[in-house]
Structures are given as structure tokens and as C-alpha cells.
Design a protein around this motif. Structure first.
Motif, short mmCIF file in Angstrom:
data_model
loop_
_atom_site.label_atom_id
_atom_site.label_comp_id
_atom_site.label_asym_id
_atom_site.label_seq_id
_atom_site.Cartn_x
_atom_site.Cartn_y
_atom_site.Cartn_z
N ARG A 5 24.68 97.38 71.27
CA ARG A 5 24.78 98.16 72.51
C ARG A 5 26.18 98.15 72.55
O ARG A 5 26.81 99.17 73.32
N ASP A 9 28.23 101.46 73.64
CA ASP A 9 29.08 101.61 74.72
C ASP A 9 30.31 102.22 74.45
O ASP A 9 31.08 102.95 75.05
N PHE A 93 35.14 100.55 78.59
CA PHE A 93 33.93 100.37 78.84
C PHE A 93 32.97 99.21 78.22
O PHE A 93 32.09 98.61 78.73
N VAL A 94 33.50 98.96 76.91
CA VAL A 94 32.95 97.87 76.17
C VAL A 94 33.27 96.16 77.15
O VAL A 94 32.45 95.48 77.36
N GLN A 97 31.50 96.21 80.07
CA GLN A 97 30.01 95.74 80.21
C GLN A 97 30.07 94.37 79.64
O GLN A 97 29.04 93.61 80.04
N TYR A 331 29.72 109.96 80.30
CA TYR A 331 29.59 108.59 79.95
C TYR A 331 27.96 108.24 80.07
O TYR A 331 27.48 107.98 79.18
N ILE A 335 25.56 107.99 77.09
CA ILE A 335 24.89 106.38 77.09
C ILE A 335 23.38 106.74 76.98
O ILE A 335 22.68 105.89 76.12
#
Length: 351
Positions: A5, A9, A93-94, A97, A331, A335
Motif C-alpha cells: 500500500r 500510495d 501522500f505516503v 496515509q 491521485y 490509486i
């Protein structure tokens, strides 16, 4: 798993950032030229103060850049810009998350506005540190004009390193972190808040649509044309791409409005001492690079007025809103595709 994941991401964020960066590249170049021009942007102010300005307006800047540097001039700094965007959005974004997942494990509400604001701020700071040298090089190349001071990104990096050492590639990082934390916090926090507002506003329409669907299925006498009409009239509420675009647009616009003066100061730090042609106006003196942030903002205000703190606000706002909207929309699309592809691969491996 969790590792896959993280990779998904990062990849989706990098692709979304690259698409957005290329799309709004010309607006970024115009914004930077405005921000590093010490003379007034307005033609009337330039005439009144007897300070000849190279760029006197939004459309004038586009025409002037194309006339002097060709259409490619509008994408000056694209290579370091893309190299900046890919690690920046991937890390952002990582980190976002991971922050939300950590908050959920600690028992905090994973989708609360407070967690979104905090996660956005931390993600923005991490992404800025990871990609900052590319940001400085992008600004330098976009600001230099013609004749070029540096032939390209590698030449600029070597010259800055030789002249100022490794720290020269991080000049202005402090003000950038001061800028990016509230900007990222506002952007991500408002994005989640607007999504929540959208879903709340759409809820009665969705319930009504579901009820009509149930009624039509239970009533064989209901005409198919009426059912089709009622479904299509409220279908836009369920358009996830439209929701991502609209919420990203509003979030990017408000976040940029709140942090623009800091962005002007940041650009001045980044180009301090750049020996570009004097036809673009006075140069930003080298000593500004060591000036405290409040002193820098004070000097801009004293020399250029309140308008000086908002130079480039028009292309900045015009750029920021669609850039954020394109990034979030791309995104979400990437995703969704990558997660579906990942699940399909896992199912094939288990068979």
C-alpha cells in the motif's frame, strides 16, 4: 499488505504530481517572474514611481516571455520541476496515509478534521525536506530569463554547490517549511472538510435516488423514461471524480491565499545573488539570503508596499487551484486503478 500500500500510495502520488506540474508549468513560470521582480507589476504604478517594469500584467507576461524566449520559455525549469514534484508528492501522500493510520491505531478518529490538518502539515514538511534542492533549481532556472545564467539543471547545481557549498542548495528551506506547514495543513484539512460537506449535502439526494429505484422496481407500471430521468438528474452527486476536482479546487485556492506572502519571501531567498540580465529589472541582492524572515517581509513591504507581498498572486491562485484539483483527481484515479491491479495480482497468485 501494508508495504504494498505504501508503494502504491507513493507511485500514485508521483504520477499525479507529474501530470499536475506539466499542466500548470506556464503559470508557475509567470508567477516566479512576478515574485522576483522588484519593480511594480502594475503599469500605472510603474509609471507613477518612474520604475520601468519588465512585466506589467498577467497576459503581458505571457506575451513577453513567448516573444523573447519562445513557447518553450513558458516551461523553463520543467525538468527540476518534475523531479521536484515526483518525490514531493510521493513522500507527501505516503506520509499523509501513514499519519492517518497512526492516528487510527492511537484511537483517534482517522477522518477527523484535526487529524487531517496535522497529517497534512507533517506530510508537507517531510516532502519539502526530501525534494528541496529541486525546488531551488526550478526557481533559479524559471527566473533567469535570457541570456541564461545557467545552461541547465546540472550546470546550476554545480555552480551553486561550488559557490556556496551544499547548504546553498537548501537556501530558503526555513521559510519554505514555515510556508508549507500551514499551506499543506489547510490544503489537506480543507480537502477532507469539503468532502465531508459534499457527502452531507449529497446524502438526501442519494437516499431519494435509492427510494425512487426501489419504487420503480416494485411498480411495474412505472415508465422506464421517468426512472432514467430521475437517475440522471442526481447522478452528478455520485461522481467521485467531480467531487475530488471540486473539493481539491476549493482547498487549493484557500490554502494558497493564506500563505502567499511567505511564498514571495521564499522566492526572494532562492534567487538572492542571481546575476540575471538587468533588462528584467533590479537584482535581488545576495545579502537577503541571510536576512531573517520578518526582516525580509518588512523590507519588501517598505520598498514595494503591501502589493509587493502579493506579487504573483494572480498566476499563483490561478495555478494553485487547478494544480490541487488535478493532483487530487489524478491521485484518486491512479490509486483506484493501482489498487484494483494489485488485488487482481494477489488473486492470481493465490490461485
Amino acid at each position: 499488505g501494508q508495504k504494498s500500500r505504501v508503494v502504491i500510495d507513493a507511485f500514485a502520488g508521483a504520477l499525479a504530481g507529474a501530470v499536475s506540474r506539466f499542466a500548470v508549468g506556464p503559470l508557475d513560470v509567470v508567477k516566479i517572474r512576478f515574485q522576483v521582480q522588484l519593480e511594480p507589476i502594475s503599469l500605472s504604478q510603474s509609471t507613477a514611481r518612474k520604475l520601468p517594469s519588465h512585466y506589467t500584467g498577467f497576459f503581458n507576461a505571457f506575451r513577453t516571455i513567448v516573444a523573447e524566449e519562445g513557447i518553450r520559455g513558458l516551461w523553463n525549469g520543467t525538468v527540476p520541476g518534475l523531479l521536484l514534484t515526483i518525490p514531493y508528492t510521493a513522500v507527501q501522500f505516503v506520509a499523509l496515509q501513514q499519519c492517518k493510520e497512526a492516528a487510527a491505531k492511537l484511537g483517534w478518529e482517522g477522518n477527523s478534521t484535526a487529524v487531517s490538518f496535522t497529517s497534512g502539515a507533517l506530510a508537507g514538511a517531510a516532502a519539502t525536506v526530501a525534494s528541496y534542492p529541486f525546488d531551488l533549481l526550478r526557481t533559479t532556472l524559471a527566473a533567469q530569463g535570457k541570456p541564461k545564467v545557467y545552461r541547465g539543471m546540472t550546470d546550476a547545481a554545480r555552480a551553486i554547490y561550488k559557490d556556496q557549498g551544499f547548504t546553498g542548495l537548501y537556501r530558503g528551506l526555513g521559510v519554505t517549511l514555515v510556508e508549507i506547514v500551514p499551506y499543506a495543513a489547510l490544503q489537506f484539512g480543507l480537502y477532507d472538510a469539503f468532502n465531508h460537506m459534499w457527502n452531507k449535502a449529497a446524502a438526501p439526494h442519494r437516499r431519494q435516488q435509492q427510494q425512487r429505484g426501489l419504487n420503480s422496481s416494485n411498480n411495474s407500471n412505472c415508465s422506464s423514461s421517468n426512472h432514467s430521468s430521475s437517475s440522471s438528474s442526481s447522478a452528478w452527486w455520485d461522481d467521485r471524480n467531480l467531487q475530488s476536482f471540486a473539493c481539491g479546487l476549493a482547498a487549493g485556492l484557500l490554502a494558497k491565499l493564506g500563505s502567499h506572502p511567505l511564498d514571495v519571501a521564499k522566492k526572494r531567498y532562492q534567487v538572492a545573488g542571481l546575476n540575471r540580465s538587468l533588462r528584467y529589472g533590479a537584482r535581488v541582492e545576495r545579502q537577503l539570503a541571510v536576512m531573517p524572515l520578518l526582516s525580509c517581509l518588512g523590507e519588501i513591504h517598505a520598498r514595494e508596499g503591501i502589493a509587493g507581498l502579493w506579487k504573483g498572486s494572480v498566476p499563483s491562485i490561478v495555478k494553485a487551484a487547478p494544480a490541487a484539483a488535478i493532483t487530487f483527481t489524478a491521485y484518486e484515479a491512479f490509486i483506484t486503478f493501482l489498487l484494483a491491479w494489485s488485488r487482481q495480482n494477489e488473486q492470481q497468485q493465490h490461485q
